[in-house]
Scaffold this motif. Structure first.
Motif, PDB file in Angstrom:
ATOM      1  N   GLU A   1     -15.082 -31.505  16.464  1.00  0.00           N
ATOM      2  CA  GLU A   1     -15.172 -31.083  15.064  1.00  0.00           C
ATOM      3  C   GLU A   1     -16.575 -30.622  14.716  1.00  0.00           C
ATOM      4  O   GLU A   1     -16.755 -29.676  13.957  1.00  0.00           O
ATOM      5  CB  GLU A   1     -14.708 -32.209  14.146  1.00  0.00           C
ATOM      6  N   ALA A   2     -17.560 -31.315  15.294  1.00  0.00           N
ATOM      7  CA  ALA A   2     -18.943 -30.913  15.038  1.00  0.00           C
ATOM      8  C   ALA A   2     -19.208 -29.529  15.619  1.00  0.00           C
ATOM      9  O   ALA A   2     -19.860 -28.677  15.000  1.00  0.00           O
ATOM     10  CB  ALA A   2     -19.916 -31.932  15.621  1.00  0.00           C
TER      11      ALA A   2
ATOM     12  N   LYS B   1     -13.202 -36.253  19.655  1.00  0.00           N
ATOM     13  CA  LYS B   1     -12.704 -35.506  18.513  1.00  0.00           C
ATOM     14  C   LYS B   1     -13.853 -35.161  17.554  1.00  0.00           C
ATOM     15  O   LYS B   1     -13.962 -34.028  17.065  1.00  0.00           O
ATOM     16  CB  LYS B   1     -11.642 -36.313  17.764  1.00  0.00           C
ATOM     17  N   ALA B   2     -14.729 -36.155  17.337  1.00  0.00           N
ATOM     18  CA  ALA B   2     -15.869 -35.910  16.451  1.00  0.00           C
ATOM     19  C   ALA B   2     -16.766 -34.821  17.019  1.00  0.00           C
ATOM     20  O   ALA B   2     -17.243 -33.937  16.289  1.00  0.00           O
ATOM     21  CB  ALA B   2     -16.676 -37.202  16.261  1.00  0.00           C
ATOM     22  N   ALA B   3     -16.946 -34.841  18.347  1.00  0.00           N
ATOM     23  CA  ALA B   3     -17.785 -33.828  18.981  1.00  0.00           C
ATOM     24  C   ALA B   3     -17.168 -32.446  18.812  1.00  0.00           C
ATOM     25  O   ALA B   3     -17.852 -31.467  18.493  1.00  0.00           O
ATOM     26  CB  ALA B   3     -17.950 -34.151  20.463  1.00  0.00           C
TER      27      ALA B   3
ATOM     28  N   ASN C   1     -16.850 -30.758  10.494  1.00  0.00           N
ATOM     29  CA  ASN C   1     -17.313 -31.969   9.841  1.00  0.00           C
ATOM     30  C   ASN C   1     -18.068 -31.691   8.545  1.00  0.00           C
ATOM     31  O   ASN C   1     -18.305 -32.577   7.754  1.00  0.00           O
ATOM     32  CB  ASN C   1     -18.211 -32.764  10.797  1.00  0.00           C
TER      33      ASN C   1
ATOM     34  N   ARG D   1     -12.133 -41.022  19.829  1.00  0.00           N
ATOM     35  CA  ARG D   1     -12.704 -40.671  18.547  1.00  0.00           C
ATOM     36  C   ARG D   1     -13.993 -39.854  18.734  1.00  0.00           C
ATOM     37  O   ARG D   1     -14.249 -38.892  18.029  1.00  0.00           O
ATOM     38  CB  ARG D   1     -13.003 -41.945  17.749  1.00  0.00           C
ATOM     39  N   GLU D   2     -14.765 -40.213  19.739  1.00  0.00           N
ATOM     40  CA  GLU D   2     -16.032 -39.528  19.964  1.00  0.00           C
ATOM     41  C   GLU D   2     -15.810 -38.071  20.334  1.00  0.00           C
ATOM     42  O   GLU D   2     -16.471 -37.160  19.829  1.00  0.00           O
ATOM     43  CB  GLU D   2     -16.862 -40.185  21.088  1.00  0.00           C
TER      44      GLU D   2
END
Lengths: 529, 310
Positions: B50-51, B46-48, B56, B43-44
C-alpha cells in the motif's frame, strides 16, 4: 412551323385522396424568336404543364393523361427517358424561381455551369471553362475570371439568377423555359433580369416560355400571353389584345389586381405617434472590420392614423428600421419615441407593456406561425397573455378576429399548413391585431403572394387600418404596392433616406436619380399607364 | 479555424477533469481493493504494498497526486501487472483495439452508407423498407448476441471463418469487425437515408435533372456531399463509441485489446488501470468529436468560409 406545339396536354396527380387534374387539356405554341408567357396563380398548373414536357414531374404520383407536345417534329411526351435526357439541358433549358435554392451550395458555380456542356458535347474542360467565362461575362457577372470558382452563397440573389441564366444558355438551347425567374427578386433586380432575358432571347432568336403569376411582369417582354386558371386556359392572345381588350373575367381580375393608383394623403391634423430622430443601427462584424451601417442617421415622424411607406431594395435597411422601432434589434444610437415615451431606454416590464401597443406582420406567414398550433391557439395566445380576454371570453374574441380578417369561423381548428399563403397572411394579421395595437410594422406582407391575393390582402389591411384606427409602417421593395397603401413614402438607399413625399409627388416629380430608377423598375408601366 | 480548435481543446479540460474526479471517487467507493484477492499476505507485506502505491495516504492527497501525474502524462503503475505502467499496457492494447475499430468503421460506413443511399432513392418502396428494417434489427441486436450468432453460422456451421483470435489465422478479423460495426452500420444507414432524402428534395436537384444529367450523376455529384454531412458529423461519436464498446467483442473473440484490459481491471479493482483507460478513452472521444465537427464544417462551403476567416 412552331418550335413547340402543345396540344390537349393533360396531367394529373394520383394521391390517396383521389385523382387531381393539374393540367386539363391545354394547347399552346411557342415560335422561334418569340416569348410566350403563361400567367396564372399558384396551383393553376402552369409550372406542372411545363415540367411535364421535360419529364420533370415525378411519376408517380404524376401521370400524363394525354395530349401531344411536338418539339421539332418529335412528341416529347412519347420519348424514352434516355432520349428526353439528351434534349433536356441541350435543346430545352430551364431557369427556376428561387436562385437561392436552385444552385447546388456544395459546388462552385464554374463546375455547375460547365456541367451541361461537358455532359452533352465532346469538349475539353478548358474549352468548357472558356465558354463558361464568356457566358458569365455576357449575363453581366463582373470579373468572371475571379468569381467562377466561388460558391453560390458568395453571390447576391440577382447575381445567382444571372448564373442560372448563363447555365441555361451554355448549350445554346432553342427553347428556354423560365419559371417565375424574377418572383424572388427585388423590383430593381427584377427589371434588370427581365431586360437581360429579353436581350438574350432577341440576340439568339430562341423561343421562350415565361411562367409568372404577375401580368405586369410580362407586360414589356411577352409576345403571346396565355392565361391559365385551375388547369385550363381561360384566354390567350397577343400582348396588346390581352392588355387592351381582355375578354375573360379572370384576366380582367388579374389586370385589376395590379396596383396603379395613389392613395390620397389624409388632410387631418398632424399629430405624431412615432418620432424617430437620428436613428443608427449598426451591426458589428468582429473586431477588425467596419460595422455594417444598416440604418444610418435616419429621422422621420409617423402621424397618428397614418400609413408610412418605406421603400428600398434588399440591404437598404428598411426592415431594420421597423425592427429597431420595435426594439427587436439593438439600436446603436438615436431616439425612437412612441406617444412621447423614449423606447430605446425602456427595459423589462415597461418594454413589454409598450410592445403590446405595437405589433409586426412578417413577409413569410408560414415561417412566422407555429406549425404545431391551430389558428385558435395562435389567436388565443396573445389575447390571454396580455389579459385582453379571460378564459371564458377568449373563444368569442378569437371568432371576432376571424371575422375581422375574413376567415371562415369553421377554419378555427385547422393548422397553418392547411391554409393557402393568402389565408396564412390573414391569420398573421389577426394575430397582430389581437393585442389591439395602435401601431403595426408590416414587413413585406404581400411580397410572397400572388398578385390577386396580394390585392385582397392590401384591401384587408386598408379596411382594418380604418376600423382599428391603426398607424402603420409599411415596408416593401415594391413602389407600386406602397403607393397604393401609403399616405407618405420614404425612399431608402444604403441605410439613409434619399427622398420622401406623397405617392403622387414621387411618381410624378421624383427628385432623386435613385427614385427614378425605382420607378423605372416597376414592370409593365408602358401598358398600364 | 485554429482559434476554434483551441477553444474546443480548452473546453475539453474541465470535461476530462470531471471524468477523472468522478471515476476516481466512484472506484474507491466500490467495495474491495486491489490486493484483496491475493493469497493471504502478512500485514507487513500488505502495508508495504500500500505504501508503494501510495494507498496509505489520505484519499484527497492520493487524488491530487494522481492529478499531478496525469498532468505530466503519467497514468501511474498498474496494481495487477507488477512492474508495468498503465501507459505501457494501453500502448500494448490500443493498437489492436484501434485496428478493430477501424475495420468496424469501414464495415459500418460501407454497408450503412450504401443502404442509406439505396433506401433514399426510392422512398416508401420495398427498396426502402428492406434495408431500413434490417437497420432497425441491427440497432436492436446487441453485439453479445450478434457475435455468437455469426460465430455459430459462419464459424461452426458453415466453417468459413475462424471463430476467434486476432491476426493468427487469415480471416479471423472479419467476424469481430462485422459484429462491432453492425449497430453503427444501422445508425449510419438511417442518418444517410434522412440526409439523402433531404438533399434529393432540394430545388438544385431539379436543376441538375433539368440539365439532362443521368440519375446516377445527380446522386453522386449533386446529392452525396450534402446528404452525407450528418453521417460525417456522427463519425466522431461513433468512433469513440466503437472504441469504448469494443470490450464485448474483444471478450467474445478473445482479442488482446484495450477493452479486455479494461474489463479485467474493473474486476480486479486495478484503480490506476481503470482510471487510466477511462481518461484515455475520454480524451479520444473529445478528439474524435472535434475531428468530425471540423470535417463536417469543411464539407460545407459556407461554414468553411466562416472558418478560414477566424
Amino acid at each position: 412551323m412552331a418550335l413547340l406545339d402543345v396540344q390537349n396536354l393533360a396531367v394529373s396527380f394520383v394521391t390517396r385522396n383521389g385523382t387531381n387534374m393539374a393540367v386539363d387539356g391545354i394547347s399552346f405554341s411557342v415560335e422561334l424568336g418569340k416569348i410566350t408567357a403563361i400567367i396564372g396563380e399558384s396551383g393553376s398548373g402552369k409550372s406542372v404543364a411545363c415540367y411535364s414536357l421535360l419529364g420533370l414531374v415525378p411519376m408517380p404520383p404524376g401521370r400524363i393523361d394525354g395530349g401531344r407536345a411536338l418539339f421539332e417534329g418529335r412528341d416529347l411526351l412519347q420519348l424514352e427517358e434516355s432520349e428526353l435526357r439528351k434534349i433536356r439541358g441541350r435543346d430545352i433549358a430551364m431557369i427556376f424561381q428561387d436562385p437561392m435554392t436552385c444552385l447546388n451550395p456544395y459546388m462552385t458555380i464554374g463546375k455547375q455551369l460547365m456541367e451541361p456542356l461537358l455532359y452533352h458535347h465532346r469538349v475539353t474542360t478548358e474549352q468548357a471553362r472558356a465558354r463558361a467565362l464568356e457566358l458569365l461575362d455576357e449575363v453581366g457577372i463582373r470579373d468572371p475570371e475571379s468569381t467562377i470558382d466561388n460558391y453560390p452563397h458568395q453571390f447576391s440573389g440577382g447575381m445567382r439568377q444571372r448564373v442560372m441564366i448563363a447555365m441555361a444558355l451554355i448549350n445554346e438551347p432553342k427553347l428556354l423555359i423560365a419559371d417565375e425567374p424574377t418572383t424572388a427578386l427585388d423590383v430593381t433586380i427584377q427589371a434588370q433580369i427581365l431586360k437581360l432575358v429579353a436581350g438574350l432571347q432577341l440576340k439568339r432568336d430562341i423561343g421562350v416560355i415565361f411562367i409568372s403569376h404577375d401580368l405586369a411582369v410580362v407586360a414589356d417582354i411577352a409576345d403571346t400571353i396565355v392565361v391559365m386558371k385551375q388547369g385550363a386556359i381561360v384566354e390567350s392572345g397577343n400582348r396588346e389584345r390581352i392588355f387592351r381588350n381582355a375578354q375573360h373575367p379572370y384576366t380582367q381580375k388579374l389586370l385589376a389586381a395590379i396596383p396603379t393608383d395613389s392613395k390620397q394623403p389624409r388632410p387631418d391634423a398632424v399629430q405624431p405617434l412615432i418620432q424617430v430622430r437620428n436613428l443608427c443601427t449598426w451591426f458589428d462584424q468582429g473586431r477588425h472590420r467596419e460595422p455594417v451601417k444598416a440604418v444610418n442617421d435616419v429621422s422621420f415622424d409617423i402621424n397618428r392614423g397614418e400609413v408610412l411607406g418605406l421603400v428600398g431594395e434588399s440591404g437598404s435597411g428598411k426592415s431594420t428600421i421597423g425592427r429597431s422601432i420595435l426594439r427587436l434589434v439593438p439600436v446603436t444610437s438615436g431616439e425612437v419615441s412612441f406617444d412621447g415615451t423614449d423606447l430605446t431606454t425602456l427595459e423589462g416590464r415597461e418594454l413589454k407593456a409598450m410592445r403590446r401597443r405595437m405589433q409586426m406582420i412578417f413577409q413569410d406567414p408560414f415561417a412566422s406561425l407555429n406549425p404545431r398550433m391551430t389558428v385558435y391557439d395562435a389567436l388565443a395566445e396573445p389575447l390571454l397573455l396580455h389579459r385582453i380576454e379571460n378564459r371564458k371570453t377568449v373563444a368569442r374574441g378569437v371568432l371576432k378576429l376571424m371575422d375581422d380578417v375574413g376567415l371562415a369561423r369553421a377554419f378555427v381548428r385547422k393548422y397553418p399548413h392547411e391554409f393557402s399563403g393568402g389565408q396564412r397572411q390573414r391569420i398573421a394579421i389577426g394575430r397582430a391585431l389581437a393585442t389591439r395595437p395602435e401601431f403595426i410594422v408590416a414587413d413585406e406582407p404581400v411580397s410572397a403572394l400572388d398578385v390577386t391575393i396580394q390585392a385582397q390582402i392590401l384591401d384587408l389591411m386598408q379596411q382594418l387600418g380604418r376600423e382599428y384606427g391603426l398607424t402603420m409602417l409599411f415596408v416593401s421593395h415594391d413602389l407600386a404596392v406602397v403607393r397604393h397603401l401609403a399616405d407618405r413614402i420614404l425612399v431608402l438607399y444604403k441605410g439613409e433616406v434619399v427622398e420622401q413625399g406623397s405617392g403622387d409627388d414621387l411618381f410624378q416629380r421624383p427628385q432623386q436619380a435613385y427614385t427614378r430608377q425605382l420607378l423605372q423598375s416597376i414592370p409593365g408601366r408602358s401598358l398600364l399607364a | 479555424m485554429w482559434r476554434f480548435i483551441g477553444v474546443r481543446l480548452l473546453q475539453a479540460i474541465p470535461v476530462i477533469l470531471v471524468v477523472i474526479t468522478v471515476t476516481f471517487f466512484l472506484v474507491r467507493i466500490a467495495p474491495g481493493g486491489p490486493f484483496d484477492s491475493e493469497k493471504a499476505v502478512t500485514r507487513e507485506v500488505k502495508a508495504a504494498l500500500e505504501a508503494q502505491y501510495k494507498l496509505n495516504l489520505p484519499l484527497f492527497q492520493q487524488y491530487t497526486s494522481y492529478l499531478n501525474d496525469v498532468a505530466h502524462g503519467n497514468l501511474g503503475p498498474s496494481f495487477k501487472y507488477p512492474g508495468r505502467s498503465v501507459n505501457e499496457l494501453i500502448a500494448a492494447g490500443f493498437p489492436v483495439t484501434a485496428e478493430l475499430g477501424l475495420y468496424a468503421m469501414l464495415v459500418a460506413l460501407g454497408i450503412g452508407g450504401l443502404a442509406g443511399i439505396i433506401a433514399a432513392l426510392k422512398p416508401n418502396t420495398a427498396q426502402d423498407y428492406i434495408p431500413m428494417s434490417a437497420a432497425m434489427i441491427g440497432i436492436c441486436m446487441p453485439s453479445f448476441l450478434l457475435g455468437p450468432l455469426l460465430v455459430l453460422v459462419f464459424g461452426i456451421h458453415l466453417d468459413w471463418l475462424p471463430v476467434s483470435g486476432w491476426g493468427d489465422i487469415p480471416g479471423d478479423k472479419i467476424l469481430p469487425a462485422i459484429t462491432l460495426g453492425a449497430a453503427y452500420a444501422a445508425y449510419i444507414a438511417r442518418l444517410g437515408r434522412a440526409g439523402m432524402l433531404e438533399v434529393l428534395s432540394q430545388d438544385y436537384i431539379r436543376t441538375a435533372r433539368a440539365k439532362g444529367l443521368p440519375e446516377w450523376q445527380v446522386v453522386v455529384k449533386h446529392s452525396l456531399r450534402g446528404g452525407m454531412i450528418p453521417v460525417v458529423a456522427f463519425l466522431g461519436p461513433a468512433f469513440a463509441g466503437l472504441l469504448a464498446g469494443s470490450f464485448v467483442v474483444e471478450t467474445i473473440f478473445q482479442i488482446p485489446g484495450l477493452g479486455r484490459f479494461f474489463v479485467q481491471a474493473a474486476f480486479n479493482r486495478d484503480y490506476t488501470m481503470i482510471l487510466g483507460t477511462t481518461v484515455f478513452v475520454s480524451v479520444l472521444i473529445v478528439l474524435f468529436n472535434l475531428l468530425s465537427d471540423i470535417l463536417a464544417a469543411w464539407m460545407n462551403p459556407r461554414l468553411r468560409a466562416q472558418f478560414s476567416q477566424h
